[in-house]
Design a protein around this motif. Structure first.
Motif, PDB file in Angstrom:
ATOM      1  N   ILE A 149      65.716 -46.067  25.995  1.00 47.12           N
ATOM      2  CA  ILE A 149      67.143 -45.740  26.132  1.00 47.12           C
ATOM      3  C   ILE A 149      68.017 -46.662  25.299  1.00 47.12           C
ATOM      4  CG2 ILE A 149      66.806 -44.778  28.440  1.00 47.12           C
ATOM      5  CD1 ILE A 149      68.120 -47.393  29.528  1.00 47.12           C
ATOM      6  N   SER A 150      67.435 -47.700  24.725  1.00 46.93           N
ATOM      7  CA  SER A 150      68.200 -48.595  23.859  1.00 46.93           C
ATOM      8  C   SER A 150      67.353 -49.016  22.678  1.00 46.93           C
ATOM      9  CB  SER A 150      68.680 -49.835  24.613  1.00 46.93           C
ATOM     10  OG  SER A 150      69.407 -50.680  23.741  1.00 46.93           O
ATOM     11  N   ALA A 151      67.685 -48.488  21.503  1.00 48.13           N
ATOM     12  CA  ALA A 151      66.921 -48.815  20.304  1.00 48.13           C
ATOM     13  C   ALA A 151      67.442 -50.059  19.607  1.00 48.13           C
ATOM     14  CB  ALA A 151      66.942 -47.639  19.338  1.00 48.13           C
ATOM     15  N   GLU A 152      68.775 -50.268  19.652  1.00 44.96           N
ATOM     16  CA  GLU A 152      69.313 -51.410  18.915  1.00 44.96           C
ATOM     17  C   GLU A 152      70.563 -52.023  19.540  1.00 44.96           C
ATOM     18  OE1 GLU A 152      70.103 -50.094  14.937  1.00 44.96           O
ATOM     19  OE2 GLU A 152      71.511 -48.553  15.546  1.00 44.96           O
ATOM     20  N   HIS A 153      71.271 -51.337  20.424  1.00 45.96           N
ATOM     21  CA  HIS A 153      72.521 -51.879  20.969  1.00 45.96           C
ATOM     22  C   HIS A 153      72.307 -52.846  22.123  1.00 45.96           C
ATOM     23  CE1 HIS A 153      74.837 -48.094  19.402  1.00 45.96           C
ATOM     24  NE2 HIS A 153      74.471 -48.918  18.439  1.00 45.96           N
ATOM     25  N   GLY A 154      71.149 -52.790  22.767  1.00 47.71           N
ATOM     26  CA  GLY A 154      70.887 -53.652  23.909  1.00 47.71           C
ATOM     27  C   GLY A 154      71.203 -52.955  25.227  1.00 47.71           C
ATOM     28  N   ILE A 155      71.123 -53.748  26.310  1.00 48.39           N
ATOM     29  CA  ILE A 155      71.346 -53.223  27.659  1.00 48.39           C
ATOM     30  C   ILE A 155      72.714 -53.652  28.197  1.00 48.39           C
ATOM     31  CG2 ILE A 155      70.521 -53.238  30.043  1.00 48.39           C
ATOM     32  CD1 ILE A 155      68.728 -51.705  28.089  1.00 48.39           C
ATOM     33  N   GLY A 156      73.010 -54.953  28.118  1.00 51.22           N
ATOM     34  CA  GLY A 156      74.300 -55.457  28.588  1.00 51.22           C
ATOM     35  C   GLY A 156      74.585 -55.067  30.015  1.00 51.22           C
ATOM     36  N   ARG A 157      75.792 -54.558  30.228  1.00 47.32           N
ATOM     37  CA  ARG A 157      76.160 -54.051  31.556  1.00 47.32           C
ATOM     38  C   ARG A 157      76.169 -52.534  31.604  1.00 47.32           C
ATOM     39  NH1 ARG A 157      81.525 -56.932  33.347  1.00 47.32           N
ATOM     40  NH2 ARG A 157      81.877 -57.302  31.152  1.00 47.32           N
ATOM     41  N   SER A 158      76.505 -51.893  30.485  1.00 45.94           N
ATOM     42  CA  SER A 158      76.694 -50.445  30.518  1.00 45.94           C
ATOM     43  C   SER A 158      75.396 -49.679  30.745  1.00 45.94           C
ATOM     44  CB  SER A 158      77.374 -49.966  29.233  1.00 45.94           C
ATOM     45  OG  SER A 158      76.515 -50.119  28.122  1.00 45.94           O
ATOM     46  N   LYS A 159      74.253 -50.237  30.327  1.00 48.01           N
ATOM     47  CA  LYS A 159      72.984 -49.537  30.490  1.00 48.01           C
ATOM     48  C   LYS A 159      72.089 -50.190  31.540  1.00 48.01           C
ATOM     49  CE  LYS A 159      72.853 -47.835  25.731  1.00 48.01           C
ATOM     50  NZ  LYS A 159      72.119 -47.850  24.452  1.00 48.01           N
ATOM     51  N   ALA A 171      71.348 -62.337  18.930  1.00 48.56           N
ATOM     52  CA  ALA A 171      71.346 -62.150  20.380  1.00 48.56           C
ATOM     53  C   ALA A 171      71.095 -60.710  20.784  1.00 48.56           C
ATOM     54  CB  ALA A 171      72.679 -62.632  20.974  1.00 48.56           C
ATOM     55  N   THR A 172      71.480 -59.764  19.912  1.00 50.35           N
ATOM     56  CA  THR A 172      71.289 -58.345  20.221  1.00 50.35           C
ATOM     57  C   THR A 172      70.142 -57.714  19.443  1.00 50.35           C
ATOM     58  OG1 THR A 172      72.933 -57.716  18.547  1.00 50.35           O
ATOM     59  CG2 THR A 172      73.725 -58.046  20.791  1.00 50.35           C
ATOM     60  N   ASN A 173      69.453 -58.518  18.612  1.00 48.61           N
ATOM     61  CA  ASN A 173      68.382 -57.985  17.761  1.00 48.61           C
ATOM     62  C   ASN A 173      68.884 -56.769  16.989  1.00 48.61           C
ATOM     63  OD1 ASN A 173      65.811 -57.694  16.607  1.00 48.61           O
ATOM     64  ND2 ASN A 173      65.114 -56.349  18.263  1.00 48.61           N
ATOM     65  N   ALA A 174      69.932 -56.970  16.214  1.00 48.58           N
ATOM     66  CA  ALA A 174      70.615 -55.872  15.534  1.00 48.58           C
ATOM     67  C   ALA A 174      69.673 -55.094  14.624  1.00 48.58           C
ATOM     68  CB  ALA A 174      71.786 -56.431  14.722  1.00 48.58           C
ATOM     69  N   GLY A 175      69.975 -53.799  14.479  1.00 47.90           N
ATOM     70  CA  GLY A 175      69.171 -52.926  13.631  1.00 47.90           C
ATOM     71  C   GLY A 175      69.906 -52.590  12.350  1.00 47.90           C
ATOM     72  N   GLY A 176      70.262 -51.310  12.177  1.00 46.35           N
ATOM     73  CA  GLY A 176      70.998 -50.900  10.994  1.00 46.35           C
ATOM     74  C   GLY A 176      70.205 -49.989  10.082  1.00 46.35           C
ATOM     75  N   PHE A 177      70.708 -49.854   8.854  1.00 44.99           N
ATOM     76  CA  PHE A 177      70.180 -48.862   7.925  1.00 44.99           C
ATOM     77  C   PHE A 177      68.834 -49.238   7.320  1.00 44.99           C
ATOM     78  CE2 PHE A 177      74.951 -48.473   6.996  1.00 44.99           C
ATOM     79  CZ  PHE A 177      75.130 -47.555   8.021  1.00 44.99           C
ATOM     80  N   ASN A 178      68.541 -50.533   7.191  1.00 50.17           N
ATOM     81  CA  ASN A 178      67.383 -50.963   6.410  1.00 50.17           C
ATOM     82  C   ASN A 178      66.171 -51.355   7.238  1.00 50.17           C
ATOM     83  OD1 ASN A 178      68.755 -50.584   3.983  1.00 50.17           O
ATOM     84  ND2 ASN A 178      69.552 -52.674   3.956  1.00 50.17           N
TER      85      ASN A 178
END
Length: 472
Positions: free
Chosen positions: A425-435, A151-158
């Motif tokens: 402004i959002s590479a991997e955490h998403g927008i949600g409400r805070s952004k 749902a958030t298209n998670a990123g991470g180290f790899n």
């Protein structure tokens, strides 16, 4: 006309369902009112724990009949407030923790099918038992859930080697806002039959449907891993090393993390059992990792790459075993953990074109130092995908209102600098409400119109995760 969510009664919502579908203990319900940031608090209309897509489908049909809003929750490790119930429009919180089965692992086709409530680390270990690799990797993998990753298209180290979660999803099973179940759960590598519908739900933050199962790509499990921590004079030198490593190590390079010295020092203070990893304190550090099979001499390849870098390097160490490698990674994690020691801090999650990382950091850090000298920047990120976390930690004794003012100004500076370099402004955490407001200030009208058209087409009553990303 649908009823207001505030007029929905428990009797109307619960009628006809098994008694244990809903959580009724107030103390347990309270644990689902905040996410990891603790910045948002919601009061759920109810908390449901369906056991199957069919049971969730029936619940969604009931919610649609009553006009009750719904928000799906995974491991509550999100950082933008998307999964917390709206305090002004109470929503039914849907937990996927009961739907946690690993349905299948295909060791020939290198694919696995898992339910959305499966914890990421559990799925990774199950893949490893079959000598396969599920490459999604980040700090919260012991508590986040696969559905939330999608749902958030998670990123991470790899991401450098394997791509974002979006690149690893082969198929989805999704319960739609009207209760229909879309079965796109396929492990086909090539399927060119029109629109790729699964991509609509990946990264949509629960606004279009609730993911209940996922088909994921797997890869051969590396039999050897080499890890090195390298100290350099400048970010420019780090980028030169990255370009060399990408060419000489090619796709065997699986991680290339950047850390600036002030953040590392903060982490070492937080974890005193971790000594300074290099004899020489360096302004910039790179944590790099190579992974491959038995037929490649990874150590020789890494040593050759670093030898070619020559005068770029100030200092460095190659881990001699797994324990030493874990200790090097622990230095990075300590830096991340240390930020919350003195209370709330500003998280950012931006991206710029990879070649522009040095210029972006120079411009942003210089402006922050001039305008907000009280805030300590903690800077780290994933070089190979242009993702930089430039966070700001205020003095420990600062009151709430002063922190908020500092965060607002710092975010304005950082996001403004991102705009100058054509970044996100959002590479991997998403927008949600805070952004959301920052996103709406920047999104072009055509993109926003298309977003709204898609939302209205799939969720015309705005039942799912209303008010996240944008407003209708």
């Amino acid at each position: 006309m649908t009823a207001s969510p505030r007029t929905v009664t428990a009797d109307a919502l619960f009628a006809g369902f098994d008694a244990d579908l809903f959580v009724t203990d107030p103390d347990i319900i309270a644990s689902y009112t905040r996410d990891r940031t603790r910045a948002y608090v919601g009061t759920p209309l109810a908390v449901a724990r369906p056991r199957s897509a069919q049971e969730l489908s029936a619940l969604m049909i009931r919610c649609a009949e009553l006009g009750a809003g719904v928000v799906p929750q995974g491991g509550l490790t999100g950082l933008v407030g998307a999964a917390v119930s709206d305090p002004d429009r109470p929503e039914v919180v849907v937990l996927l923790d009961r739907m946690n089965a690993i349905r299948s692992i295909d060791t020939v086709g290198f694919a696995m099918v898992v339910e959305a409530g499966c914890i990421l680390e559990t799925a990774k270990l199950a893949a490893e038992e079959q000598d396969c690799l599920l490459p999604i990797t980040f700090g919260a993998q012991g508590s986040c859930r696969i559905g939330g990753n999608v749902a958030t298209n998670a990123g991470g180290f790899n991401v450098l080697r394997y791509g974002m979660t979006r690149d690893l999803v082969l198929g989805l099973e999704v319960v739609l806002p009207d209760g229909r179940i879309w079965n796109g759960l396929r492990t086909l590598r090539k399927d060119n039959r029109g629109y790729d519908l699964k991509q609509l739900f990946i990264g949509a933050e629960g606004t279009l449907g609730i993911v209940t199962a996922v088909a994921l790509k797997l890869f051969p499990r590396p039999s050897q891993v080499e890890t090195a921590l390298i100290g350099l004079h400048t970010v420019e030198d780090a980028m030169a090393l990255y370009a060399m490593a990408r060419r000489s190590c090619s796709d065997l390079l699986s991680a290339f993390e950047i850390m600036l010295r002030p953040g590392l020092e903060r982490g070492l203070t937080h974890r005193p059992e971790l000594s300074d990893p290099l004899e020489t304190p360096c302004p910039v550090y790179i944590l790099m990792e190579l992974a491959g099979g038995d037929r490649v001499d990874l150590r020789a390849l890494l040593e050759s790459c670093l030898a070619d870098a020559g005068d770029l390097l100030m200092d460095g160490v190659i881990a001699m075993n797994k324990a030493q490698a874990e200790r090097l990674w622990a230095c990075r994690e300590a830096m991340v953990e240390s930020q919350s020691r003195s209370g709330p801090y500003l998280r950012t999650d931006v991206s710029v074109p990879i070649a522009q990382i040095p210029a972006f950091l120079s411009a942003a850090l210089e402006t922050l130092a001039q305008s907000l000298p009280e805030g300590q920047p903690v800077t780290y990120g994933h070089v190979g995908d242009g993702n930089i976390h430039l966070n700001i930690v205020p003095p420990a004794d600062w009151p709430v209102e002063e922190r908020k003012a500092l965060f607002a100004r710092a975010e304005e500076i950082i996001f403004g600098t991102v705009d100058q370099f054509g970044g996100s402004i959002s590479a991997e955490h998403g927008i949600g409400r805070s952004k959301k407001q920052a996103f709406l200030q920047r999104v072009d009208p055509v993109t926003l119109d298309l977003f709204r058209r898609i939302k209205r087409a799939i969720d015309p009553e705005a039942l799912l995760s209303r008010g996240r990303i944008f407003d209708l």
